[in-house]
Design an enzyme around this catalytic site. Structure first.
Site, PDB file in Angstrom:
ATOM      1  N   TYR A  55       0.825  -1.207   0.000  1.00  0.00           N
ATOM      2  CA  TYR A  55       0.000   0.000   0.000  1.00  0.00           C
ATOM      3  C   TYR A  55       0.862   1.261   0.000  1.00  0.00           C
ATOM      4  CZ  TYR A  55      -3.596  -3.334   1.496  1.00  0.00           C
ATOM      5  OH  TYR A  55      -4.439  -4.409   1.596  1.00  0.00           O
ATOM      6  N   HIS A 121       0.311 -11.941   1.172  1.00  0.00           N
ATOM      7  CA  HIS A 121      -0.663 -11.102   0.468  1.00  0.00           C
ATOM      8  C   HIS A 121      -1.242 -11.804  -0.763  1.00  0.00           C
ATOM      9  CE1 HIS A 121      -1.560  -6.546  -0.311  1.00  0.00           C
ATOM     10  NE2 HIS A 121      -2.621  -7.299  -0.507  1.00  0.00           N
ATOM     11  N   SER A 200     -12.992  -5.206   1.249  1.00  0.00           N
ATOM     12  CA  SER A 200     -13.967  -4.598   0.325  1.00  0.00           C
ATOM     13  C   SER A 200     -15.385  -5.052   0.645  1.00  0.00           C
ATOM     14  CB  SER A 200     -13.617  -4.917  -1.131  1.00  0.00           C
ATOM     15  OG  SER A 200     -12.385  -4.328  -1.486  1.00  0.00           O
ATOM     16  N   PRO A 201     -15.787  -5.012   1.920  1.00  0.00           N
ATOM     17  CA  PRO A 201     -17.122  -5.485   2.299  1.00  0.00           C
ATOM     18  C   PRO A 201     -18.242  -4.580   1.792  1.00  0.00           C
ATOM     19  CG  PRO A 201     -16.083  -4.404   4.162  1.00  0.00           C
ATOM     20  CD  PRO A 201     -15.036  -4.497   3.089  1.00  0.00           C
ATOM     21  N   LEU A 202     -17.882  -3.369   1.356  1.00  0.00           N
ATOM     22  CA  LEU A 202     -18.884  -2.440   0.831  1.00  0.00           C
ATOM     23  C   LEU A 202     -18.860  -2.399  -0.699  1.00  0.00           C
ATOM     24  CD1 LEU A 202     -18.410   0.480   3.376  1.00  0.00           C
ATOM     25  CD2 LEU A 202     -20.061  -1.393   3.433  1.00  0.00           C
ATOM     26  N   ARG A 204     -16.467  -1.921  -2.736  1.00  0.00           N
ATOM     27  CA  ARG A 204     -15.664  -0.794  -3.206  1.00  0.00           C
ATOM     28  C   ARG A 204     -16.498   0.474  -3.347  1.00  0.00           C
ATOM     29  NH1 ARG A 204     -10.758  -3.163  -4.410  1.00  0.00           N
ATOM     30  NH2 ARG A 204     -10.837  -5.406  -4.772  1.00  0.00           N
ATOM     31  N   GLY A 205     -17.389   0.662  -2.347  1.00  0.00           N
ATOM     32  CA  GLY A 205     -18.213   1.865  -2.294  1.00  0.00           C
ATOM     33  C   GLY A 205     -19.568   1.722  -2.938  1.00  0.00           C
ATOM     34  N   PHE A 206     -19.792   0.643  -3.678  1.00  0.00           N
ATOM     35  CA  PHE A 206     -21.066   0.474  -4.379  1.00  0.00           C
ATOM     36  C   PHE A 206     -22.228   0.305  -3.413  1.00  0.00           C
ATOM     37  CE2 PHE A 206     -24.229  -2.306  -6.462  1.00  0.00           C
ATOM     38  CZ  PHE A 206     -24.552  -1.514  -7.561  1.00  0.00           C
TER      39      PHE A 206
END
Length: 330
Positions: A55, A121, A200-202, A204-206
């Protein structure tokens, strides 16, 4: 916040994915805002902080480590090796000697003597998983790592790794619109006593109340290359949001809380690590720990958003080829 186990650690069930503060979604926030968000997360009850050598090509660890150093003994600090930046390029390299150098660099950047949860990773398919886990096990023996994790692996690879050294956690993308973990990995985690950490439980914002427009994504936003955010897939997927947000309203929560609450309700060993650069969104995410969804809401939610109703693969083909997770039959 309610807590759940990862190895010997008892952490808040909602953690913080720190990637967004340095990497992946266009221009990152200033270091000052990043520090403020990290400390606010701790004040809100977050004790699980997830970073990686990749990152920001080390910048994220340089931000996270010194900021959290004063509360180091009150948190679980996670980072990752096996995928890092080399000459400005992302490189997957699971050779023991490379992992060793990555560890020493990460310890220095994080300003800590031990990493609580250290992930591979990505599995470097050119290196037997037993060799990479063997090196991680030596790091544990030396007291530089407390627990070992794996990211984006199949149940078969997890079992091979676990035979070398106990695996404390598996981290994989999991949300209403990415359900690959349900094929076998979730069951394998339960079988082996490993926690499952959903990144990314959301989606990626969607799956939030923010009206995304891919045309406005920053030039270096990784979502630009993800099929689900490209046409015609994005428009097809966006048609699901009106009913999705209506379900959130019926459940008495926000869109983000509905997505996180669904995951936390699925299995008692699932942890979520949403990432954000917004203090308001951070508070919204943390409050998901208080959400209680009825079985009726859960069933209607799963009927609305699932692998058959979502349009497009999660990754472009070259990226998909790098990972080891199971795929649904076409």
């Amino acid at each position: 916040m309610k807590t759940r186990r990862i190895g010997d650690f008892n952490v808040g069930e909602v953690g913080l994915g720190c990637m967004n503060l340095s990497h992946a979604y266009g221009v990152p926030p200033s270091p000052e805002l990043g520090k403020k968000l990290l400390l606010e997360a701790f004040d809100l009850g977050i004790t699980h902080f997830d970073s990686a050598a990749l990152y920001g090509f080390g910048r994220n660890e340089e931000l996270v480590g010194p900021t959290l150093k004063p509360i180091r003994d009150q948190i679980m600090l996670a980072s990752k090796c096996g995928m890092q930046g080399v000459d400005g390029m992302r490189v997957i390299d699971g050779r023991p000697e490379t992992m060793r150098k990555t560890l020493e660099d990460s310890l220095r950047r994080l300003q800590t003597e031990v990493i609580d949860l250290y992930y591979l990773h990505r599995w470097d398919k050119k290196v037997p998983i037993e060799d990479s886990i063997g090196e991680l096990s030596r790091m544990v023996e030396e007291g530089k790592v407390c627990a070992i994790g794996l990211s984006e692996v199949s149940a078969n690879t997890l079992r091979k790794a676990h035979a070398v050294h106990p695996i404390a956690a598996v981290q994989t993308e999991y949300s209403l619109w990415t359900r690959n973990a349900e094929i076998e990995v979730l069951d394998a985690c339960e079988e082996l006593g490993a926690a499952f950490v959903a990144f990314s439980p959301l989606a990626r914002g969607f799956l939030t109340d923010t009206d995304l427009d891919p045309a406005n994504f920053a030039e270096k936003d990784i979502r630009r290359n993800m099929p689900r955010f490209q046409e015609p897939h994005f428009s097809n997927n966006a048609e699901l949001l009106t009913e999705y947000r209506a379900l959130a309203k019926e459940a008495g929560c926000t869109g983000a809380q509905l997505a996180l609450g669904w995951l936390l309700a699925k299995r008692p060993y699932i942890h979520v690590i949403p990432g954000t650069t917004s203090l308001a969104h951070l508070r919204d995410d943390v409050a998901a720990s208080e959400v209680e969804l009825s079985q009726d809401i859960i069933e209607r939610l799963e009927k609305l958003i699932n692998r058959e109703t979502i349009s497009g693969p999660r990754y472009p083909a070259p990226t998909q080829a790098e990972i080891d997770t199971e795929e649904f039959a076409a």
